[in-house]
Design a protein around this motif. Sequence first.
Motif, PDB file in Angstrom:
ATOM      1  N   VAL A  94      60.954 168.651  95.815  1.00  0.00           N
ATOM      2  CA  VAL A  94      59.498 168.697  95.665  1.00  0.00           C
ATOM      3  C   VAL A  94      59.046 170.101  95.258  1.00  0.00           C
ATOM      4  CG1 VAL A  94      57.311 168.493  96.932  1.00  0.00           C
ATOM      5  CG2 VAL A  94      59.046 166.712  97.144  1.00  0.00           C
ATOM      6  N   ALA A  95      59.742 171.122  95.751  1.00  0.00           N
ATOM      7  CA  ALA A  95      59.414 172.499  95.368  1.00  0.00           C
ATOM      8  C   ALA A  95      59.594 172.716  93.869  1.00  0.00           C
ATOM      9  CB  ALA A  95      60.289 173.481  96.151  1.00  0.00           C
ATOM     10  N   VAL A  96      60.515 171.964  93.252  1.00  0.00           N
ATOM     11  CA  VAL A  96      60.809 172.092  91.826  1.00  0.00           C
ATOM     12  C   VAL A  96      59.960 171.152  90.978  1.00  0.00           C
ATOM     13  CG1 VAL A  96      62.640 171.793  90.094  1.00  0.00           C
ATOM     14  CG2 VAL A  96      63.162 172.888  92.281  1.00  0.00           C
ATOM     15  N   THR A  97      59.769 169.911  91.457  1.00  0.00           N
ATOM     16  CA  THR A  97      59.075 168.902  90.633  1.00  0.00           C
ATOM     17  C   THR A  97      57.558 168.925  90.779  1.00  0.00           C
ATOM     18  OG1 THR A  97      59.139 167.180  92.342  1.00  0.00           O
ATOM     19  CG2 THR A  97      61.046 167.311  90.826  1.00  0.00           C
ATOM     20  N   ASN A  98      57.052 169.492  91.901  1.00  0.00           N
ATOM     21  CA  ASN A  98      55.612 169.509  92.181  1.00  0.00           C
ATOM     22  C   ASN A  98      55.027 168.110  92.352  1.00  0.00           C
ATOM     23  OD1 ASN A  98      55.598 172.343  91.881  1.00  0.00           O
ATOM     24  ND2 ASN A  98      55.358 172.113  89.673  1.00  0.00           N
ATOM     25  N   LYS A  99      55.849 167.153  92.718  1.00  0.00           N
ATOM     26  CA  LYS A  99      55.394 165.762  92.875  1.00  0.00           C
ATOM     27  C   LYS A  99      55.736 165.248  94.272  1.00  0.00           C
ATOM     28  CE  LYS A  99      55.725 164.153  88.104  1.00  0.00           C
ATOM     29  NZ  LYS A  99      55.910 165.271  87.288  1.00  0.00           N
ATOM     30  N   ASN A 100      54.909 164.311  94.747  1.00  0.00           N
ATOM     31  CA  ASN A 100      55.201 163.634  96.009  1.00  0.00           C
ATOM     32  C   ASN A 100      56.561 162.949  95.903  1.00  0.00           C
ATOM     33  OD1 ASN A 100      52.546 164.297  96.531  1.00  0.00           O
ATOM     34  ND2 ASN A 100      51.804 162.202  96.580  1.00  0.00           N
ATOM     35  N   PHE A 101      57.265 162.878  97.009  1.00  0.00           N
ATOM     36  CA  PHE A 101      58.559 162.197  97.036  1.00  0.00           C
ATOM     37  C   PHE A 101      58.585 161.329  98.285  1.00  0.00           C
ATOM     38  CE2 PHE A 101      63.170 163.115  95.572  1.00  0.00           C
ATOM     39  CZ  PHE A 101      63.554 161.798  95.785  1.00  0.00           C
ATOM     40  N   VAL A 112      57.491 163.654 101.456  1.00  0.00           N
ATOM     41  CA  VAL A 112      57.175 165.064 101.261  1.00  0.00           C
ATOM     42  C   VAL A 112      56.080 165.157 100.209  1.00  0.00           C
ATOM     43  CG1 VAL A 112      58.066 167.344 100.624  1.00  0.00           C
ATOM     44  CG2 VAL A 112      59.556 165.720 101.828  1.00  0.00           C
ATOM     45  N   VAL A 113      55.009 165.895 100.534  1.00  0.00           N
ATOM     46  CA  VAL A 113      53.866 166.046  99.631  1.00  0.00           C
ATOM     47  C   VAL A 113      53.628 167.539  99.412  1.00  0.00           C
ATOM     48  CG1 VAL A 113      51.395 165.598  99.338  1.00  0.00           C
ATOM     49  CG2 VAL A 113      52.860 163.859 100.384  1.00  0.00           C
ATOM     50  N   PRO A 114      53.615 167.985  98.134  1.00  0.00           N
ATOM     51  CA  PRO A 114      53.413 169.410  97.862  1.00  0.00           C
ATOM     52  C   PRO A 114      52.009 169.880  98.216  1.00  0.00           C
ATOM     53  CG  PRO A 114      53.464 168.171  95.805  1.00  0.00           C
ATOM     54  CD  PRO A 114      53.765 167.198  96.917  1.00  0.00           C
ATOM     55  N   LEU A 115      51.917 171.165  98.520  1.00  0.00           N
ATOM     56  CA  LEU A 115      50.654 171.800  98.885  1.00  0.00           C
ATOM     57  C   LEU A 115      50.353 172.864  97.825  1.00  0.00           C
ATOM     58  CD1 LEU A 115      49.826 172.924 102.487  1.00  0.00           C
ATOM     59  CD2 LEU A 115      48.931 174.105 100.510  1.00  0.00           C
ATOM     60  N   LEU A 164      48.073 162.424 103.292  1.00  0.00           N
ATOM     61  CA  LEU A 164      48.770 163.714 103.316  1.00  0.00           C
ATOM     62  C   LEU A 164      48.279 164.635 102.204  1.00  0.00           C
ATOM     63  CD1 LEU A 164      52.315 162.433 104.264  1.00  0.00           C
ATOM     64  CD2 LEU A 164      50.652 163.577 105.755  1.00  0.00           C
ATOM     65  N   GLU A 165      47.884 164.078 101.077  1.00  0.00           N
ATOM     66  CA  GLU A 165      47.252 164.888 100.019  1.00  0.00           C
ATOM     67  C   GLU A 165      45.933 165.469 100.526  1.00  0.00           C
ATOM     68  OE1 GLU A 165      47.005 162.226  96.671  1.00  0.00           O
ATOM     69  OE2 GLU A 165      49.156 162.420  96.229  1.00  0.00           O
ATOM     70  N   PHE A 166      45.172 164.674 101.257  1.00  0.00           N
ATOM     71  CA  PHE A 166      43.927 165.157 101.871  1.00  0.00           C
ATOM     72  C   PHE A 166      44.235 166.304 102.838  1.00  0.00           C
ATOM     73  CE2 PHE A 166      41.482 165.129 105.802  1.00  0.00           C
ATOM     74  CZ  PHE A 166      40.217 165.447 105.334  1.00  0.00           C
ATOM     75  N   VAL A 167      45.215 166.097 103.722  1.00  0.00           N
ATOM     76  CA  VAL A 167      45.585 167.131 104.700  1.00  0.00           C
ATOM     77  C   VAL A 167      45.946 168.432 103.973  1.00  0.00           C
ATOM     78  CG1 VAL A 167      47.304 167.818 106.437  1.00  0.00           C
ATOM     79  CG2 VAL A 167      46.329 165.505 106.496  1.00  0.00           C
ATOM     80  N   ILE A 171      44.256 172.111 104.166  1.00  0.00           N
ATOM     81  CA  ILE A 171      45.065 173.265 104.591  1.00  0.00           C
ATOM     82  C   ILE A 171      44.982 174.370 103.526  1.00  0.00           C
ATOM     83  CG2 ILE A 171      47.454 174.079 104.954  1.00  0.00           C
ATOM     84  CD1 ILE A 171      46.454 172.514 107.380  1.00  0.00           C
ATOM     85  N   ALA A 172      45.024 173.962 102.249  1.00  0.00           N
ATOM     86  CA  ALA A 172      44.958 174.941 101.147  1.00  0.00           C
ATOM     87  C   ALA A 172      43.727 175.825 101.259  1.00  0.00           C
ATOM     88  CB  ALA A 172      44.973 174.210  99.816  1.00  0.00           C
ATOM     89  N   LYS A 173      42.628 175.281 101.772  1.00  0.00           N
ATOM     90  CA  LYS A 173      41.380 176.046 101.881  1.00  0.00           C
ATOM     91  C   LYS A 173      41.497 177.219 102.850  1.00  0.00           C
ATOM     92  CE  LYS A 173      38.551 172.012 100.800  1.00  0.00           C
ATOM     93  NZ  LYS A 173      37.622 171.003 101.339  1.00  0.00           N
TER      94      LYS A 173
END
Length: 152
Positions: A79-86, A109-112, A140-143, A147-149
């Motif tokens: 996920v760190a490489v693809t930037n996509k949910n897995f 796994v969902v990227p942040l 998880l995308e919402f979470v 968190i990013a904020k």
Amino acid sequence: MSFQKLKSEVLSIIESKNLSVDHRLTEVCELLEKNIPYYDWVGFYFKNGDKNELKLRAFAGEPTDHDIIPFGKGICGQVAVTNKNFVVPDVKAQDNYIACSIYVKAEIVVPLFVNGENIGQIDIDSHTADPFSKEDELFLEFVNGEIAKILG
């Protein structure tokens, strides 16, 4: 607890400015692990400085030996490489899976992202086979968006 109810609980934790960022990350992990029956381990990994690896920053569940994960290795590293949910319905079917526990049957796994850059991810392990739905991904995308904020 429904995802909708959990969203308001997540926001409440994130908005607790009197708590450190790390404390808030841990509280979010604990909230999800305790309230979603098939979330048996919840953790946040983040890029480790300038290195091409992830470092565990906060989690809830059994301790893990995988504090550092190289980019490309395991689901998190991919996920760190693809930037996509897995979403992995059956970890035994994955060639590049890093076994954290003999009980884990599925993983999501969902990227942040902060300012468009993948800086980390939320990782969920489940002892239940194929438990994750599109609703889990959206939640998880919402979470991660919230968190990013507090990281940006």
